[in-house]
Design a protein around this motif. Structure first.
Motif, short mmCIF file in Angstrom:
data_model
loop_
_atom_site.label_atom_id
_atom_site.label_comp_id
_atom_site.label_asym_id
_atom_site.label_seq_id
_atom_site.Cartn_x
_atom_site.Cartn_y
_atom_site.Cartn_z
N GLU A 35 37.75 -10.47 40.54
CA GLU A 35 37.61 -11.91 40.35
C GLU A 35 38.92 -12.53 39.85
OE1 GLU A 35 34.25 -11.96 37.70
OE2 GLU A 35 32.83 -12.24 39.35
N THR A 36 39.59 -11.85 38.94
CA THR A 36 40.88 -12.33 38.43
C THR A 36 41.91 -12.38 39.55
OG1 THR A 36 40.41 -11.50 36.21
CG2 THR A 36 42.72 -11.88 36.77
N SER A 37 41.95 -11.33 40.36
CA SER A 37 42.89 -11.29 41.47
C SER A 37 42.61 -12.40 42.48
CB SER A 37 42.80 -9.91 42.15
OG SER A 37 43.68 -9.86 43.25
N LEU A 38 41.34 -12.64 42.79
CA LEU A 38 40.98 -13.71 43.72
C LEU A 38 41.39 -15.07 43.16
CD1 LEU A 38 39.62 -14.82 46.26
CD2 LEU A 38 37.45 -14.76 45.00
N ARG A 40 20.93 5.62 27.32
CA ARG A 40 21.22 5.99 28.70
C ARG A 40 22.70 5.81 28.96
NH1 ARG A 40 20.89 1.67 32.87
NH2 ARG A 40 20.86 -0.27 31.72
N GLU A 41 23.22 6.69 29.77
CA GLU A 41 24.63 6.61 30.13
C GLU A 41 24.83 5.46 31.11
OE1 GLU A 41 28.27 9.16 32.04
OE2 GLU A 41 26.47 10.23 31.44
N VAL A 42 25.85 4.64 30.86
CA VAL A 42 26.11 3.47 31.69
C VAL A 42 27.58 3.43 32.14
CG1 VAL A 42 24.22 2.07 30.77
CG2 VAL A 42 26.46 2.04 29.64
N THR A 43 28.22 4.59 32.20
CA THR A 43 29.64 4.65 32.54
C THR A 43 29.93 4.01 33.89
OG1 THR A 43 29.84 6.65 31.22
CG2 THR A 43 31.62 6.20 32.79
N GLN A 44 29.13 4.34 34.90
CA GLN A 44 29.38 3.78 36.24
C GLN A 44 29.19 2.27 36.24
OE1 GLN A 44 30.77 5.46 38.72
NE2 GLN A 44 30.83 7.15 37.28
N GLN A 45 28.21 1.77 35.51
CA GLN A 45 27.98 0.33 35.41
C GLN A 45 29.18 -0.35 34.75
OE1 GLN A 45 24.33 -0.80 33.41
NE2 GLN A 45 25.14 -2.81 32.92
N VAL A 46 29.68 0.24 33.66
CA VAL A 46 30.83 -0.33 32.96
C VAL A 46 32.05 -0.36 33.88
CG1 VAL A 46 32.46 0.05 31.06
CG2 VAL A 46 30.00 0.24 30.65
N LYS A 47 32.28 0.73 34.60
CA LYS A 47 33.42 0.78 35.52
C LYS A 47 33.26 -0.26 36.64
CE LYS A 47 34.87 5.48 34.60
NZ LYS A 47 35.07 6.82 35.14
N ALA A 48 32.05 -0.42 37.15
CA ALA A 48 31.81 -1.41 38.20
C ALA A 48 32.04 -2.83 37.67
CB ALA A 48 30.39 -1.28 38.74
N GLU A 49 31.61 -3.11 36.44
CA GLU A 49 31.83 -4.43 35.83
C GLU A 49 33.31 -4.69 35.63
OE1 GLU A 49 29.48 -4.10 32.29
OE2 GLU A 49 27.60 -4.51 33.34
N ALA A 104 35.78 -3.37 37.39
CA ALA A 104 36.37 -3.57 38.72
C ALA A 104 36.05 -4.97 39.25
CB ALA A 104 35.86 -2.50 39.69
N LEU A 105 34.84 -5.44 39.00
CA LEU A 105 34.46 -6.78 39.44
C LEU A 105 35.30 -7.84 38.73
CD1 LEU A 105 32.65 -8.72 41.02
CD2 LEU A 105 30.98 -8.54 39.16
N ARG A 106 35.48 -7.70 37.41
CA ARG A 106 36.31 -8.65 36.67
C ARG A 106 37.74 -8.65 37.19
NH1 ARG A 106 33.02 -7.08 32.49
NH2 ARG A 106 34.40 -5.45 31.76
#
Length: 168
Positions: free
Chosen positions: A57-60, A41-50, A52-54
């Motif tokens: 979190e780093t910025s915070l 299954r394609e998980v491109t959006q999930q990878v991009k969301a992960e 962005a979250l990282r």
């Protein structure tokens, strides 16, 4: 043995996408592999969301380090801090730890003359919805620090959690 892997692949238009693949061998009665079943299954959006979250979190964490501000979450029903930002540990001069300590352990770092006020502030946050206080803490190395704490309770009574910040 089942094979699981995330691949980067290329679409017909040349763009890249991520896909999770699972390949399972099928065996006959003698245990020999006769076929494979592959799913993906394609998980491109999930990878991009992960990603962005990282980055968020780093910025915070960087902003908290620069400001000497740590955030935390306290569950009054279990008297445990369910989340403590790394910068909060830094402010207190201790190593980050996954253990869930309670309010009493935190109050041990507060000088005796401030403990009742700090405990009352936590109770006010829990019961009245908000608290703000300035108090001192003694770091693990013996150095004294002045903190400004703000806290709010979230959720219905009986299941409330208290979230807050401490500014060094």
């Amino acid at each position: 043995e089942v094979f699981r892997e995330r691949f980067i692949n290329r679409k017909k238009d040349g763009s890249l996408y991520y896909a999770d693949q699972i390949i399972t061998p099928l065996k006959d009665e003698a245990g020999r592999i006769t076929h494979f079943i592959a799913t993906g299954r394609e998980v491109t959006q999930q990878v991009k969301a992960e990603e962005a979250l990282r980055a968020s979190e780093t910025s915070l964490a960087e902003a908290q380090r620069i400001a000497h501000l740590g955030n935390w979450e306290w569950d009054p029903s279990t008297d445990s801090f369910t989340y403590v930002a790394d910068e909060m540990f830094s402010i207190l001069g201790v190593r980050p730890s996954p253990c869930r300590s309670g309010l009493d352990q935190f109050l041990e770092s507060v000088p005796a003359e401030h403990r009742d006020r700090v405990a009352t502030a936590f109770a006010n946050a829990r019961d009245k919805g908000f608290a703000e206080i300035e108090h001192r803490v003694e770091r693990a190395d013996g150095q004294m620090r002045s903190l400004r704490m703000r806290a709010e309770s979230l959720g219905p009574p009986g299941t409330r959690r208290v979230v807050g910040i401490s500014l060094d």
